[in-house]
Motif scaffolding. Sequence first.
Motif, mmCIF file in Angstrom:
data_model
loop_
_atom_site.group_PDB
_atom_site.id
_atom_site.type_symbol
_atom_site.label_atom_id
_atom_site.label_comp_id
_atom_site.label_asym_id
_atom_site.label_seq_id
_atom_site.Cartn_x
_atom_site.Cartn_y
_atom_site.Cartn_z
ATOM 1 N N TRP A 13 11.897 12.923 2.825
ATOM 2 C CA TRP A 13 12.709 11.675 3.036
ATOM 3 C C TRP A 13 13.631 12.055 4.269
ATOM 4 O O TRP A 13 14.000 13.070 4.441
ATOM 5 N N VAL A 14 13.634 10.920 5.046
ATOM 6 C CA VAL A 14 14.364 10.973 6.243
ATOM 7 C C VAL A 14 15.541 10.127 6.244
ATOM 8 O O VAL A 14 15.365 8.942 5.999
ATOM 9 N N ASP A 45 3.227 8.169 -3.592
ATOM 10 C CA ASP A 45 4.262 8.557 -2.714
ATOM 11 C C ASP A 45 5.574 8.666 -3.082
ATOM 12 O O ASP A 45 6.648 9.057 -3.102
ATOM 13 N N SER A 46 5.883 7.248 -3.782
ATOM 14 C CA SER A 46 7.291 6.814 -4.232
ATOM 15 C C SER A 46 7.583 7.656 -5.508
ATOM 16 O O SER A 46 8.775 8.032 -5.421
ATOM 17 N N ASP A 64 12.080 0.878 -4.227
ATOM 18 C CA ASP A 64 11.821 -0.312 -3.352
ATOM 19 C C ASP A 64 12.165 -0.537 -1.870
ATOM 20 O O ASP A 64 12.123 -1.377 -1.512
ATOM 21 N N SER A 65 12.925 0.334 -1.605
ATOM 22 C CA SER A 65 13.539 0.489 -0.296
ATOM 23 C C SER A 65 12.757 1.344 0.532
ATOM 24 O O SER A 65 13.154 1.474 1.856
ATOM 25 N N MET A 66 11.983 2.092 0.191
ATOM 26 C CA MET A 66 11.301 3.148 0.818
ATOM 27 C C MET A 66 10.274 2.238 1.964
ATOM 28 O O MET A 66 9.637 1.290 1.809
ATOM 29 N N VAL A 67 10.370 3.053 3.193
ATOM 30 C CA VAL A 67 9.964 2.376 4.368
ATOM 31 C C VAL A 67 9.101 3.612 5.058
ATOM 32 O O VAL A 67 9.901 4.558 5.219
ATOM 33 N N HIS A 68 7.976 3.513 5.313
ATOM 34 C CA HIS A 68 7.301 4.623 6.116
ATOM 35 C C HIS A 68 7.833 4.873 7.525
ATOM 36 O O HIS A 68 7.790 3.972 8.282
ATOM 37 N N PHE A 69 8.073 6.013 7.807
ATOM 38 C CA PHE A 69 8.683 6.320 8.907
ATOM 39 C C PHE A 69 7.897 6.845 9.827
ATOM 40 O O PHE A 69 7.454 6.641 11.150
ATOM 41 N N TYR A 89 9.325 9.068 4.862
ATOM 42 C CA TYR A 89 9.844 7.550 4.399
ATOM 43 C C TYR A 89 11.477 7.560 4.586
ATOM 44 O O TYR A 89 12.058 8.594 4.435
ATOM 45 N N THR A 90 11.951 6.346 5.042
ATOM 46 C CA THR A 90 13.452 6.319 4.872
ATOM 47 C C THR A 90 13.387 5.446 3.384
ATOM 48 O O THR A 90 12.443 5.004 3.018
#
Length: 135
Positions: A13-14, A45-46, A64-69, A89-90
Amino acid sequence: MANDDGVPEKVAWVLVRDHRVLMTRSHGREVFYFPGGMREPGESDSQTLVREIDEELLTAIDADSMVHFGTFEVPAGHPERGPFRMICYTAEHSGPLTPSMEIAEKAWFGYADRHRVSYVDSLVLQALHEGGLLR
Protein backbone atom coordinates in the motif's frame (compact mmCIF):
# COMPACT_ATOMS: atom_id res chain seq x y z
CA MET A 1 3.78 -16.39 -2.11
CA ALA A 2 5.33 -16.62 -5.56
CA ASN A 3 3.60 -15.92 -8.85
CA ASP A 4 3.54 -18.33 -11.80
CA ASP A 5 7.14 -17.42 -12.67
CA GLY A 6 8.31 -18.43 -9.18
CA VAL A 7 9.30 -14.91 -8.08
CA PRO A 8 8.09 -14.10 -4.55
CA GLU A 9 5.63 -11.18 -4.52
CA LYS A 10 4.40 -8.69 -1.98
CA VAL A 11 1.29 -6.55 -2.40
CA ALA A 12 1.96 -3.12 -0.86
CA TRP A 13 0.00 0.00 0.00
CA VAL A 14 1.32 3.42 -1.03
CA LEU A 15 -0.36 6.13 1.04
CA VAL A 16 0.89 9.66 0.35
CA ARG A 17 -0.12 12.69 2.41
CA ASP A 18 1.41 16.15 2.20
CA HIS A 19 4.29 14.87 0.04
CA ARG A 20 5.22 12.17 2.58
CA VAL A 21 4.54 8.44 2.41
CA LEU A 22 3.47 6.01 5.12
CA MET A 23 6.09 3.42 6.10
CA THR A 24 6.11 0.76 8.81
CA ARG A 25 8.78 -1.08 10.77
CA SER A 26 8.36 -4.56 12.24
CA HIS A 27 9.64 -5.51 15.67
CA GLY A 28 13.31 -6.48 15.64
CA ARG A 29 14.07 -4.66 12.38
CA GLU A 30 15.72 -1.33 11.70
CA VAL A 31 14.58 -0.96 8.10
CA PHE A 32 11.14 0.43 7.21
CA TYR A 33 8.84 -1.08 4.60
CA PHE A 34 5.63 -0.24 2.79
CA PRO A 35 2.70 -1.85 4.61
CA GLY A 36 1.35 -4.97 2.96
CA GLY A 37 2.35 -8.58 2.56
CA MET A 38 2.36 -11.83 0.66
CA ARG A 39 -0.73 -13.37 -0.90
CA GLU A 40 -2.30 -16.40 0.70
CA PRO A 41 -3.32 -19.21 -1.69
CA GLY A 42 -6.17 -18.13 -3.95
CA GLU A 43 -6.12 -14.47 -2.90
CA SER A 44 -6.33 -11.60 -5.36
CA ASP A 45 -4.22 -8.47 -4.93
CA SER A 46 -7.20 -6.59 -3.50
CA GLN A 47 -8.02 -9.36 -1.01
CA THR A 48 -4.38 -9.46 0.06
CA LEU A 49 -4.12 -5.72 0.54
CA VAL A 50 -7.39 -5.49 2.49
CA ARG A 51 -6.34 -8.35 4.80
CA GLU A 52 -2.75 -7.21 5.31
CA ILE A 53 -3.58 -3.58 6.05
CA ASP A 54 -6.27 -4.63 8.51
CA GLU A 55 -3.74 -6.93 10.21
CA GLU A 56 -0.93 -4.36 10.29
CA LEU A 57 -2.67 -1.00 10.76
CA LEU A 58 -6.19 -1.92 11.93
CA THR A 59 -7.77 0.15 9.17
CA ALA A 60 -10.11 -0.76 6.31
CA ILE A 61 -8.92 -0.42 2.71
CA ASP A 62 -11.60 0.47 0.16
CA ALA A 63 -10.85 -2.21 -2.44
CA ASP A 64 -12.92 -0.37 -5.06
CA SER A 65 -10.56 2.62 -4.81
CA MET A 66 -7.38 0.61 -5.44
CA VAL A 67 -5.19 1.93 -8.27
CA HIS A 68 -2.04 0.17 -9.41
CA PHE A 69 0.89 2.52 -8.78
CA GLY A 70 3.62 0.29 -10.13
CA THR A 71 5.44 -3.01 -9.91
CA PHE A 72 9.02 -2.94 -8.66
CA GLU A 73 11.57 -5.73 -8.77
CA VAL A 74 14.76 -6.81 -7.08
CA PRO A 75 16.72 -8.74 -9.73
CA ALA A 76 18.01 -12.28 -9.22
CA GLY A 77 21.39 -12.27 -7.59
CA HIS A 78 20.87 -8.92 -5.87
CA PRO A 79 22.31 -9.01 -2.34
CA GLU A 80 18.96 -7.95 -0.92
CA ARG A 81 16.66 -10.93 -1.34
CA GLY A 82 16.52 -11.15 -5.10
CA PRO A 83 14.56 -12.03 -7.05
CA PHE A 84 11.59 -10.32 -5.47
CA ARG A 85 8.61 -8.34 -6.79
CA MET A 86 6.49 -5.71 -5.05
CA ILE A 87 3.13 -4.76 -6.56
CA CYS A 88 2.07 -1.36 -5.25
CA TYR A 89 -1.37 0.17 -5.03
CA THR A 90 -2.83 3.40 -3.78
CA ALA A 91 -6.21 3.13 -2.06
CA GLU A 92 -8.55 5.04 0.19
CA HIS A 93 -9.10 3.80 3.73
CA SER A 94 -11.47 4.37 6.62
CA GLY A 95 -10.45 4.53 10.23
CA PRO A 96 -7.29 5.58 12.02
CA LEU A 97 -3.89 4.12 11.17
CA THR A 98 -3.20 2.18 14.36
CA PRO A 99 -0.17 -0.13 14.37
CA SER A 100 -1.08 -3.67 15.43
CA MET A 101 1.05 -5.85 17.67
CA GLU A 102 3.17 -6.92 14.68
CA ILE A 103 4.16 -3.33 13.82
CA ALA A 104 6.69 -1.60 16.04
CA GLU A 105 6.37 1.81 14.43
CA LYS A 106 4.74 3.77 11.63
CA ALA A 107 6.32 6.89 10.16
CA TRP A 108 5.82 9.39 7.36
CA PHE A 109 8.86 9.49 5.09
CA GLY A 110 10.11 12.04 2.61
CA TYR A 111 12.56 11.36 -0.19
CA ALA A 112 15.51 12.14 2.10
CA ASP A 113 14.56 9.11 4.24
CA ARG A 114 15.19 6.60 1.43
CA HIS A 115 18.37 5.34 3.17
CA ARG A 116 16.09 3.94 5.93
CA VAL A 117 14.16 1.55 3.65
CA SER A 118 14.85 -1.68 1.77
CA TYR A 119 16.15 -1.64 -1.80
CA VAL A 120 12.77 -2.37 -3.43
CA ASP A 121 11.06 0.23 -1.23
CA SER A 122 13.69 2.79 -2.30
CA LEU A 123 12.65 2.19 -5.93
CA VAL A 124 9.09 3.17 -5.00
CA LEU A 125 10.31 6.28 -3.17
CA GLN A 126 12.29 7.21 -6.29
CA ALA A 127 9.19 6.82 -8.49
CA LEU A 128 7.11 8.90 -6.07
CA HIS A 129 9.79 11.61 -6.07
CA GLU A 130 10.10 11.63 -9.86
CA GLY A 131 6.30 11.92 -10.10
CA GLY A 132 6.30 14.99 -7.86
CA LEU A 133 4.41 13.17 -5.11
CA LEU A 134 7.25 12.99 -2.60
CA ARG A 135 9.63 15.69 -1.43
